[in-house]
Design an enzyme around this catalytic site. Structure first.
Site, PDB file in Angstrom:
ATOM      1  N   SER A 182       1.103  -1.311   0.029  1.00  0.00           N
ATOM      2  CA  SER A 182      -0.119  -0.014   0.173  1.00  0.00           C
ATOM      3  C   SER A 182       0.713   1.159   0.249  1.00  0.00           C
ATOM      4  O   SER A 182       2.136   1.097   0.390  1.00  0.00           O
ATOM      5  CB  SER A 182      -0.587   0.302   1.294  1.00  0.00           C
ATOM      6  OG  SER A 182      -1.571   1.279   1.479  1.00  0.00           O
TER       7      SER A 182
ATOM      8  N   LYS B  84       1.477  -3.095   6.392  1.00  0.00           N
ATOM      9  CA  LYS B  84       1.825  -2.933   4.966  1.00  0.00           C
ATOM     10  C   LYS B  84       3.277  -2.565   5.006  1.00  0.00           C
ATOM     11  O   LYS B  84       4.089  -2.972   3.911  1.00  0.00           O
ATOM     12  CB  LYS B  84       1.020  -1.700   4.434  1.00  0.00           C
ATOM     13  CG  LYS B  84      -0.567  -2.119   4.075  1.00  0.00           C
ATOM     14  CD  LYS B  84      -0.665  -3.365   3.255  1.00  0.00           C
ATOM     15  CE  LYS B  84      -2.097  -3.598   2.973  1.00  0.00           C
ATOM     16  NZ  LYS B  84      -2.375  -4.772   2.180  1.00  0.00           N
TER      17      LYS B  84
ATOM     18  N   TYR C 103      -2.918  -1.331  10.423  1.00  0.00           N
ATOM     19  CA  TYR C 103      -2.846  -1.311   9.065  1.00  0.00           C
ATOM     20  C   TYR C 103      -1.539  -0.988   8.432  1.00  0.00           C
ATOM     21  O   TYR C 103      -0.988  -1.598   7.392  1.00  0.00           O
ATOM     22  CB  TYR C 103      -4.280  -0.559   8.274  1.00  0.00           C
ATOM     23  CG  TYR C 103      -4.272  -0.765   6.706  1.00  0.00           C
ATOM     24  CD1 TYR C 103      -4.700  -1.846   6.347  1.00  0.00           C
ATOM     25  CD2 TYR C 103      -3.831   0.122   5.930  1.00  0.00           C
ATOM     26  CE1 TYR C 103      -5.056  -2.125   4.945  1.00  0.00           C
ATOM     27  CE2 TYR C 103      -3.713   0.153   4.713  1.00  0.00           C
ATOM     28  CZ  TYR C 103      -4.478  -0.893   4.242  1.00  0.00           C
ATOM     29  OH  TYR C 103      -4.691  -1.165   2.592  1.00  0.00           O
TER      30      TYR C 103
END
Length: 255
Positions: free
Chosen positions: A129, A147, A143
């Site tokens: 990401s 990533k 999150y």
């Protein structure tokens, strides 16, 4: 668009978003595509990537059905554990890592040995990401960290694989998917457009697959701050490789 005729692709998180759009683009380019997601559906094989046994079963199915895999895209991902770090739900944060990080690890572990045993070129791409390069979404520590971890995992994997198996990191910016909030759905890049942008990069076996031009701005802010810190407190000097791990390993290997 590149020609994928005769090639086989496996994509996790394939029920929609990037995975679904990429699957359609690959099929349009001539590939045979096996899509997997947590829940089985029409054309979708059930696979919880957080479960290594299920991912190994997916690999077994791919070789039974097609006899080969040319492209693996470890795409499945979730969000969760948001809020200020010290207020985040730890169980939700751990689940993010189970899917976003360990799901990618499981895909690599299950498919890489089989792909290495093939005698033709192939590739493993892991979806990270923009949040692997900088903090795009505030108060999303789980999150963002997951990533970043995918990026590191992939860079390490590159050194484990034989020359004919490539590994690279896909770095999406804001793409429309099931993770997109209702208010942002008209601002995120359509997944179909995104697939068109990245498909030629996958075919070219790029190390980093990129898309959203503005990502360079916050990424450069971070790298500029790092470079400034080194310039101030650890400037280069002749022989500065004396304490460098890579240089030491190279000397041990006679390089």
């Amino acid at each position: 668009m590149p020609d994928y005729s005769g090639q086989v692709a496996v994509i996790t998180g394939g029920a929609g978003g990037i995975g679904g759009a990429l699957g359609k683009a690959l099929e349009a380019a001539g590939a045979q595509v096996l899509l997997a997601d947590r829940e089985a559906a029409d054309g979708i094989v059930a696979c919880d990537v957080a479960n290594l046994e299920e991912v190994e079963a997916l690999a077994e199915l791919a070789w039974q059905r097609f006899g080969r895999v040319d492209l693996l895209v470890n795409n499945a991902g979730i969000s969760g554990g948001g809020g200020r770090l010290w207020k985040a739900d730890i169980a939700a944060a751990r689940r993010v890592f189970e899917v976003n990080f360990w799901g990618v690890w499981h895909g690599c572990a299950a498919f890489a040995p089989r792909m290495a045993a093939q005698d033709h070129p192939s590739a493993i791409y892991n979806v990270a990401s923009e949040n692997a390069l900088f903090c795009a979404v505030p108060r999303s520590a789980a999150y963002i960290a997951s990533k970043h971890a995918v990026l590191g995992l992939t860079e390490s994997l590159r050194e484990d694989l034989p020359e004919h198996v490539h590994a690279g990191t896909i770095i999406p910016g804001w793409v429309l998917s099931g993770l997109t909030s209702e208010g942002g759905r008209d601002q995120a890049m359509p997944a179909e457009r995104y697939a068109e942008i990245i498909l030629p990069q996958l075919a070219a076996r790029e190390r980093f697959v990129v898309s959203h031009a503005y990502n360079v701005v916050p990424m450069t802010e971070r790298t500029a701050a790092l470079e400034a810190a080194f310039a101030r407190y650890a400037p280069r000097y002749d022989g500065d490789e004396e304490h460098d791990v890579r240089a030491y390993i190279a000397r041990l290997r006679g390089g």
